[in-house]
Design an enzyme around this catalytic site. Structure first.
Site, PDB file in Angstrom:
ATOM      1  N   SER A 100      46.786  35.253  37.880  1.00 55.85           N
ATOM      2  CA  SER A 100      47.796  36.421  38.044  1.00 55.85           C
ATOM      3  C   SER A 100      47.217  37.393  37.404  1.00 55.85           C
ATOM      4  O   SER A 100      46.014  38.020  38.002  1.00 55.85           O
ATOM      5  CB  SER A 100      49.080  35.896  37.391  1.00 55.85           C
ATOM      6  OG  SER A 100      49.883  36.893  37.784  1.00 55.85           O
ATOM      7  N   ASP A 138      46.828  38.350  42.657  1.00 54.18           N
ATOM      8  CA  ASP A 138      47.033  37.569  43.497  1.00 54.18           C
ATOM      9  C   ASP A 138      48.409  37.816  44.265  1.00 54.18           C
ATOM     10  O   ASP A 138      48.941  37.196  45.102  1.00 54.18           O
ATOM     11  CB  ASP A 138      47.625  36.195  42.711  1.00 54.18           C
ATOM     12  CG  ASP A 138      48.956  36.247  42.038  1.00 54.18           C
ATOM     13  OD1 ASP A 138      49.127  37.307  41.432  1.00 54.18           O
ATOM     14  OD2 ASP A 138      49.542  35.223  41.624  1.00 54.18           O
ATOM     15  N   ASP A 185      48.847  43.030  41.981  1.00 55.53           N
ATOM     16  CA  ASP A 185      48.087  42.441  41.152  1.00 55.53           C
ATOM     17  C   ASP A 185      47.105  41.353  41.773  1.00 55.53           C
ATOM     18  O   ASP A 185      46.940  41.331  43.150  1.00 55.53           O
ATOM     19  CB  ASP A 185      48.880  41.669  40.211  1.00 55.53           C
ATOM     20  CG  ASP A 185      49.663  40.605  40.629  1.00 55.53           C
ATOM     21  OD1 ASP A 185      49.838  40.384  41.716  1.00 55.53           O
ATOM     22  OD2 ASP A 185      50.000  39.528  39.908  1.00 55.53           O
ATOM     23  N   ASP A 204      51.434  38.840  43.921  1.00 47.37           N
ATOM     24  CA  ASP A 204      53.154  38.390  43.893  1.00 47.37           C
ATOM     25  C   ASP A 204      53.758  39.686  43.063  1.00 47.37           C
ATOM     26  O   ASP A 204      54.821  39.565  43.243  1.00 47.37           O
ATOM     27  CB  ASP A 204      52.885  37.190  43.272  1.00 47.37           C
ATOM     28  CG  ASP A 204      52.336  36.805  41.693  1.00 47.37           C
ATOM     29  OD1 ASP A 204      51.813  37.986  41.446  1.00 47.37           O
ATOM     30  OD2 ASP A 204      52.485  35.926  41.383  1.00 47.37           O
TER      31      ASP A 204
END
Length: 567
Positions: A144, A301, A299, A303
């Site tokens: 993340s 990834d 960010d 999400d």
């Protein structure tokens, strides 16, 4: 020899060790402290999967620990009646593609059919693929927002949600029973040739795009064309999907060149967390010579999302709570759903409750972690009432409109932000002015968080001791205000300290404690679910921004003092 020394010695004896891991082992030959950190305990696996520093050791992310975790996941899946199918995605971090391929080969070796994204894909696209492809589970290789030293393995159930406590515990038990080395891994090419691993087709990508676009609230086409956006994917997975959505909307979007391409070191933003101002630092600099209305960042990834709006004095970056409330008000102002509900985490702003009440919409509060928002969607779906879900959000910059995924989605959030900003611009307002209008209407709810890392083997004990210290404190006031109620999410008990009445949260047990004060302020403490951190959340409300911020500072100072005393 101590257990960690025996484990270290076993790694030294392992043949065919990757050169980088071998070099790390040799470098700590005379460093008992580092050996214990790497080999003193197994890297934990929970509802958020596992996450940690990359490197050699059983307490690190590497091909061996990832392979063992994949085999543990496969053991759980094979023990269930769920489809023996798994979807896998990965982000732009170092080793992400390698770890994804290790997982694919390990699962194929257990006769589990794997669908593997052949290029970088956002976390929400994995959640979507699990359901779209009828899988029993899913994996995303990503850490993340953590810095480039970290990687992680998020695991999903058949509903597209991150794993809940029960299956995660079963997987962790299976991991612990699985040898760290054991059987050699099937070559990925063999798995591809056998048909046990297939690359996810372009059709799934296009289906995802169509599904996201179906969640449009509705903004005038001309207004969208007049909106100017500066976008940064922060060297992550959002670059292609977010820009594809902007293209369909007709939005004029420029990209921050330094952060356009994948970079596992995140050179221009070492800590790519949308919650921080640092995440948009390069974008702010780029915007100095660029005519744009808003800045959008996702960010690594994709999400979570960060958004800033131009003001006469520069740029105003919205907190996760502020953006959640902006989106909520925008969505509800366009369309309400009979007996509909919005879902927020317990640490998100109570301002959302005020907005929802104004539109006659129910609020459901859930534990921190988007899997609990996904769980509420599943509950509605099982009753055939999924259309009642309107919007879900967390204060940590995670949002979802629609039920196609069961995790936060920065792609759909970017689309909604563009619609909202374009609409406001067409009506003669900036997003900053729209936020101030919401504050003027409902009160100045300001929120903050203190996040303290407590690494090392003693870290978890210190974190637990702090939460228990607050839980067992007999004081009846805090920072000049009465404590009117407490909520202990571990025991599930709510206590009204004025009337003495007790109730139940109705939520799963979690080591979280909440204090509610007589002036409307709130403090919540909880250990992070993915990192060795203690998080303390604050909320304050007042008639003016200045008073609200001042109250927030008082609350933070009180808790900071307690943290210092603990150290």
């Amino acid at each position: 020899m101590k257990a960690f020394e025996l484990e270290y010695a076993a790694w030294l004896q392992q043949e065919n060790m990757p050169e980088d891991l071998r070099a790390q082992l040799n470098a700590i030959e005379n460093d008992a402290t580092e050996q214990e950190l790497r080999f003193g305990q197994i890297i934990a696996f929970g509802t958020a999967g596992m996450r940690g520093l990359m490197g050699a050791g059983i307490n690190r992310m590497n091909v061996y620990t990832v392979r063992r975790a994949a085999r543990g996941l496969g053991s759980w899946l094979n023990s269930t009646d769920l489809p023996k199918r798994c979807a896998i995605a990965y982000d732009s971090r170092h080793n992400s593609q390698l770890f994804a391929e290790v997982c694919a080969a390990a699962l194929a070796q257990m006769n589990i059919h794997v669908f593997l994204y052949h290029r970088l894909a956002p976390t929400p696209m994995l959640s979507y693929a699990v359901r779209e492809l009828g899988c029993g589970c899913g994996i995303v290789i990503s850490a993340s927002h953590n810095d480039g030293r970290y990687n992680g393995m998020k695991c999903y159930g058949p509903d597209g949600c991150q794993m809940t406590d029960e299956p995660a515990a079963i997987v962790f038990d299976a991991i612990q029973k699985t040898p760290i080395f054991g059987e050699e891994l099937m070559p990925l090419q063999d798995a591809l040739d056998s048909g046990l691993v297939n690359y996810i087709s372009e059709d799934v990508w296009q289906s995802y795009y169509r599904t996201v676009l179906a969640e449009r609230v509705g903004a005038d086409a001309e207004a969208l064309k007049n909106l100017k956006v500066l976008y940064t994917p922060l060297n992550g997975t959002g670059n292609i999907p977010v820009r594809a959505i902007f293209d369909v909307l007709g939005v004029s979007a420029q990209v921050v060149k330094e952060q356009e391409e994948p970079d596992g070191d995140f050179t221009t933003c070492p800590y790519p967390n949308p919650e921080t101002d640092e995440a948009l630092a390069v974008a702010f600099k780029t915007a100095e010579n660029t005519d744009v209305d808003i800045i959008v960042g996702t960010d690594p990834d994709a999400d979570r999302i960060a958004v800033a709006a131009r003001t006469p004095d520069g740029w105003r970056k919205f907190s996760g709570n502020e953006l959640g409330c902006l989106l909520l008000d925008f969505i509800l102002s366009r369309k309400t759903v009979a007996d509909g509900e919005i879902v927020r985490s317990i640490v998100s702003s109570p301002l959302a409750d005020k907005i929802a009440a104004n539109y006659g919409v129910r609020v459901v509060s859930v534990l921190t972690g988007f899997k609990y928002i996904g769980g509420e969607i599943l509950r509605l779906e099982e009753k055939g009432e999924q259309d009642k879900f309107i919007f879900g959000f967390e204060e940590s910059c995670g949002y979802l409109k629609g039920t196609y995924a069961r995790d936060k989605d920065a792609v759909v959030a970017a689309m909604l932000v563009a619609e909202m900003a374009a609409t406001c611009k067409a009506e003669g307002r900036t997003l900053a002015q729209q936020m101030d209008l919401i504050y003027d209407t409902y009160g100045y709810y300001r929120a903050g968080v203190i996040s303290v890392e407590m690494a090392g083997l003693e870290g978890p004990g210190k974190i637990a001791a702090f939460v228990d210290g607050l839980r067992n404190d007999p004081a009846d006031s805090l920072c000049g205000a009465k404590i009117v109620s407490t909520v202990d999410y571990r025991s599930g008990e709510c206590v009204d300290r004025v009337s003495g009445e007790k109730g139940e949260t109705g939520l799963p047990s979690s080591n979280v404690y909440e204090l509610n004060l007589s002036d409307g302020a709130k403090i919540i403490v909880r250990p992070s679910g993915t990192e060795p951190k203690l998080k303390i959340y604050f909320s304050a409300v007042a008639a003016t921004e200045e008073a609200s911020l001042a109250r927030l500072d008082e609350l933070k100072a009180e808790m900071s003092g307690r943290l210092d005393a603990m150290k």
